[in-house]
Design a protein around this motif. Structure first.
Motif, mmCIF file in Angstrom:
data_model
loop_
_atom_site.group_PDB
_atom_site.id
_atom_site.type_symbol
_atom_site.label_atom_id
_atom_site.label_comp_id
_atom_site.label_asym_id
_atom_site.label_seq_id
_atom_site.Cartn_x
_atom_site.Cartn_y
_atom_site.Cartn_z
ATOM 1 N N ASP A 122 0.678 4.142 -2.786
ATOM 2 C CA ASP A 122 0.489 5.837 -2.312
ATOM 3 C C ASP A 122 1.836 6.488 -2.899
ATOM 4 O OD1 ASP A 122 -1.240 4.620 -0.555
ATOM 5 O OD2 ASP A 122 -0.221 5.368 0.796
ATOM 6 N N TYR A 123 3.054 6.344 -3.320
ATOM 7 C CA TYR A 123 4.109 6.617 -4.083
ATOM 8 C C TYR A 123 3.566 6.274 -6.046
ATOM 9 C CZ TYR A 123 5.929 8.080 0.015
ATOM 10 O OH TYR A 123 6.672 8.903 1.105
ATOM 11 N N ASP A 124 2.883 5.260 -5.734
ATOM 12 C CA ASP A 124 2.847 5.442 -7.788
ATOM 13 C C ASP A 124 3.683 4.275 -8.453
ATOM 14 O OD1 ASP A 124 0.256 7.149 -7.952
ATOM 15 O OD2 ASP A 124 1.327 8.641 -8.474
ATOM 16 N N ILE A 125 3.755 3.740 -7.418
ATOM 17 C CA ILE A 125 4.942 2.469 -7.715
ATOM 18 C C ILE A 125 4.395 0.530 -7.499
ATOM 19 C CG2 ILE A 125 7.126 1.415 -7.258
ATOM 20 C CD1 ILE A 125 8.063 3.893 -5.653
ATOM 21 N N ASP A 126 4.421 -0.106 -8.690
ATOM 22 C CA ASP A 126 3.455 -1.149 -9.057
ATOM 23 C C ASP A 126 3.999 -2.368 -8.149
ATOM 24 O OD1 ASP A 126 2.666 -3.672 -9.302
ATOM 25 O OD2 ASP A 126 2.588 -3.081 -11.289
ATOM 26 N N ARG B 8 0.814 -0.925 -0.114
ATOM 27 C CA ARG B 8 0.098 -0.297 -0.125
ATOM 28 C C ARG B 8 0.790 0.936 0.211
ATOM 29 N NH1 ARG B 8 -5.258 -0.884 4.074
ATOM 30 N NH2 ARG B 8 -6.280 -2.933 2.988
ATOM 31 N N LEU B 9 2.097 1.164 0.677
ATOM 32 C CA LEU B 9 3.075 2.313 1.081
ATOM 33 C C LEU B 9 3.211 2.952 -0.522
ATOM 34 C CD1 LEU B 9 4.718 4.233 2.515
ATOM 35 C CD2 LEU B 9 6.257 2.977 2.843
ATOM 36 N N LEU B 10 3.597 1.586 -1.254
ATOM 37 C CA LEU B 10 4.519 1.481 -2.570
ATOM 38 C C LEU B 10 3.588 2.545 -3.769
ATOM 39 C CD1 LEU B 10 6.830 -1.193 -2.775
ATOM 40 C CD2 LEU B 10 7.447 1.503 -2.515
#
Length: 89
Positions: A39-43, A35-37
């Motif tokens: 939030d930073y638009d990282i898949d 979820r944190l990733l």
């Protein structure tokens, strides 16, 4: 691959997250990091998928670069087997 976290607050957060979600501590931490990733638009799966796609592309390139051999061309099921032994070619 192992992590050794020496922060009691992080351990407590992991225990609480596991309790609330019904997951293991590892599962709860994995979900939180995913979820944190996001939030930073990282898949987080992008790297793994890209690696698989690259592997498939390299296999296809190797296949296409292999010279054809008329004697080994498979046109029917019987072409998979040696005529004399019956064993797979």
């Amino acid at each position: 691959m192992g992590m050794n976290i020496k922060n009691e607050r992080v351990h407590e957060l992991a225990r609480r997250a596991a309790s609330v979600t019904g997951k293991s501590q590892t599962g709860a931490i994995e979900e939180a990091l995913t979820r944190l990733l996001a939030d930073y638009d990282i898949d987080p799966e992008q790297h793994r998928v890209a690696a698989k796609v690259d592997k498939v592309h390299s296999i296809v390139r190797a296949y296409l670069d292999t010279p054809s051999d008329a004697d080994r061309t498979i046109r029917r099921v019987d072409d998979l087997f040696d005529e004399q032994t019956g064993l797979p070619r």
